[in-house]
Design an enzyme around this catalytic site. Structure first.
Site, short mmCIF file in Angstrom:
data_model
loop_
_atom_site.label_atom_id
_atom_site.label_comp_id
_atom_site.label_asym_id
_atom_site.label_seq_id
_atom_site.Cartn_x
_atom_site.Cartn_y
_atom_site.Cartn_z
N GLN A 97 0.85 -1.20 0.00
CA GLN A 97 0.00 0.00 0.00
C GLN A 97 0.88 1.25 0.00
O GLN A 97 0.38 2.36 -0.06
CB GLN A 97 -0.88 0.01 1.26
N VAL A 108 3.58 4.11 -1.12
CA VAL A 108 3.84 4.84 -2.36
C VAL A 108 5.28 5.36 -2.40
O VAL A 108 5.67 6.06 -3.33
CB VAL A 108 2.85 6.03 -2.53
N HIS A 124 -1.68 1.56 -4.09
CA HIS A 124 -2.07 2.96 -3.93
C HIS A 124 -1.23 3.93 -4.77
O HIS A 124 -1.26 5.14 -4.54
CB HIS A 124 -2.03 3.35 -2.44
N GLY A 174 3.20 -4.43 8.96
CA GLY A 174 3.04 -2.99 9.23
C GLY A 174 1.88 -2.31 8.56
O GLY A 174 2.04 -1.21 8.02
N SER A 211 -2.30 -1.16 9.36
CA SER A 211 -3.37 -1.11 10.37
C SER A 211 -4.53 -2.01 9.94
O SER A 211 -5.39 -2.34 10.75
CB SER A 211 -3.85 0.33 10.57
N GLU A 239 1.82 -3.03 16.91
CA GLU A 239 0.65 -3.03 17.79
C GLU A 239 -0.35 -4.08 17.33
O GLU A 239 -0.32 -4.50 16.18
CB GLU A 239 -0.05 -1.66 17.71
P1 OAD Z 1 -1.35 3.08 8.91
O1 OAD Z 1 -0.68 4.35 9.32
O2 OAD Z 1 -2.83 3.03 8.96
O3 OAD Z 1 -0.83 1.88 9.81
C1 OAD Z 1 0.55 1.68 10.01
C2 OAD Z 1 0.70 0.41 10.81
O4 OAD Z 1 2.09 0.17 10.98
C3 OAD Z 1 0.08 0.45 12.22
O5 OAD Z 1 -0.69 -0.72 12.44
C4 OAD Z 1 1.29 0.50 13.16
O6 OAD Z 1 1.07 -0.19 14.39
C5 OAD Z 1 2.33 -0.22 12.32
N1 OAD Z 1 3.72 0.18 12.61
C6 OAD Z 1 4.22 1.40 12.89
N2 OAD Z 1 5.54 1.38 13.03
C7 OAD Z 1 5.91 0.09 12.82
C8 OAD Z 1 7.18 -0.60 12.81
N3 OAD Z 1 8.32 0.05 13.03
N4 OAD Z 1 7.18 -1.92 12.56
C9 OAD Z 1 6.01 -2.60 12.32
N5 OAD Z 1 4.80 -2.01 12.32
C10 OAD Z 1 4.75 -0.68 12.56
O7 OAD Z 1 -0.79 2.70 7.46
P2 OAD Z 1 -1.41 1.71 6.37
O8 OAD Z 1 -2.02 0.53 7.00
O9 OAD Z 1 -0.34 1.50 5.36
O10 OAD Z 1 -3.55 5.28 1.58
O11 OAD Z 1 -2.54 2.62 5.76
C11 OAD Z 1 -3.24 2.19 4.63
C12 OAD Z 1 -3.51 3.35 3.71
O12 OAD Z 1 -4.15 4.39 4.44
C13 OAD Z 1 -2.27 4.01 3.14
O13 OAD Z 1 -1.76 3.34 2.01
C14 OAD Z 1 -2.76 5.37 2.78
C15 OAD Z 1 -3.63 5.68 3.99
O14 OAD Z 1 -4.67 6.55 3.76
C16 OAD Z 1 -3.33 6.14 0.58
O15 OAD Z 1 -2.49 7.01 0.62
C17 OAD Z 1 -4.20 5.90 -0.58
#
Ligand code: OAD
Length: 250
Positions: free
Chosen positions: A104, A106, A122, A190, A192, A218
């Protein structure tokens, strides 16, 4: 759940035996490279309103404002490098004939680490798309002169990113779904797990019989369907899990 040591062993055994592996990544894999996530404490959506910056309406209203935000992100990401988790995923691809990465993200850090078999669900911050002729081109200018225009037709360029309210590229999504439905092991790193359709790939893999391994700092909703969940930093946990001997244990 088994204790940590046997869970690591179990994950490595599953990976060693699996013919087909699919990896799904989100912003958390790049967090250890210094790229902000979206929903964490310093997440982008905590400090910026998505409706002002990441929707087609926002771009129509004020393309220069949207481009200024993407320039800020491009400047930030341009200074970042892949971390050991990105490299471990790229190495896994080299060791498997049947491998697919669905990201996901970019930021392009997977490609910088050497990944080639991937769907960028994305989009990519280093690509631009003409709003008139729809031509997609790579563009690594930092900052990009605002407003950027298409060399082919003079139309206004936009980031080649899927914004809220837009549909994903059908080919990328189709490839991702097929990879999820046909893998023996899915590794989720990594994310959510709340943004669809990406979030539906894990349940799809599980329903098709895949063994699901999750790595996240988390607990997430995907933990409920994972066979093994590892809580920790991607850059530390992923290289350990993927450092398996390709000869399966007896
Ligand atoms: P999120 O910001 O929603 O989630 C990030 C996840 O990474 C969370 O569950 C954190 O607990 C975890 N995390 C943070 N630091 C970490 C680490 N060092 N090691 C392992 N895990 C870690 O990001 P995405 O799930 O990628 O869309 O969000 C999905 C989409 O929402 C993105 O692609 C973006 C956003 O709106 C677009 O831009 C179209």
């Amino acid at each position: 759940m088994p204790d940590q040591h046997s869970a690591i062993q179990q994950a490595r055994d599953r990976l060693a035996r699996a013919g087909a592996i699919t990896v799904l990544t989100g912003a958390g894999i790049s967090a250890d490279s210094g790229v902000p996530t979206f929903r964490g404490a310093d997440g982008l959506w905590r400090n910026f309103r998505a409706e002002d910056l990441a929707t087609p309406e926002a771009f129509q209203r004020d393309p220069n404002l949207v481009w200024a935000w993407y320039n800020w992100r491009r400047e930030l990401i341009a200074t970042k490098r892949p971390n050991p988790a990105h490299y471990a995923v790229a190495e896994l691809e080299r060791r498997r004939d049947c491998f697919w990465l669905v990201t996901q993200n970019v930021d392009g850090l997977h490609q910088a680490a050497g990944s080639r078999k991937l769907s960028e669900l994305h989009g990519n911050i280093w690509k631009v798309r003409c709003t008139v002729c729809e031509k997609v081109t790579e563009n690594r200018e930092v900052p990009i002169p605002i407003p950027p225009t298409c060399l082919a037709c003079g139309g206004l360029l936009r980031p080649h990113i899927v914004w809220f309210g837009e549909t994903l590229n059908a080919t990328d999504l189709d490839h991702g779904m097929k990879a999820a439905a046909s893998c023996e092991v899915m590794v989720i790193i990594g994310t959510s797990g709340i943004v669809y359709p990406a979030a539906s790939l894990a349940p799809l893999a599980r329903a098709a019989g895949a063994f699901v391994i999750e790595i996240n700092r988390e607990p997430t909703p995907l933990g409920g369907i994972a066979d093994l969940s590892f809580q920790g930093r991607a850059s530390e946990v992923v290289p350990v899990l993927l450092d398996f001997d390709d000869r399966p244990s007896e």
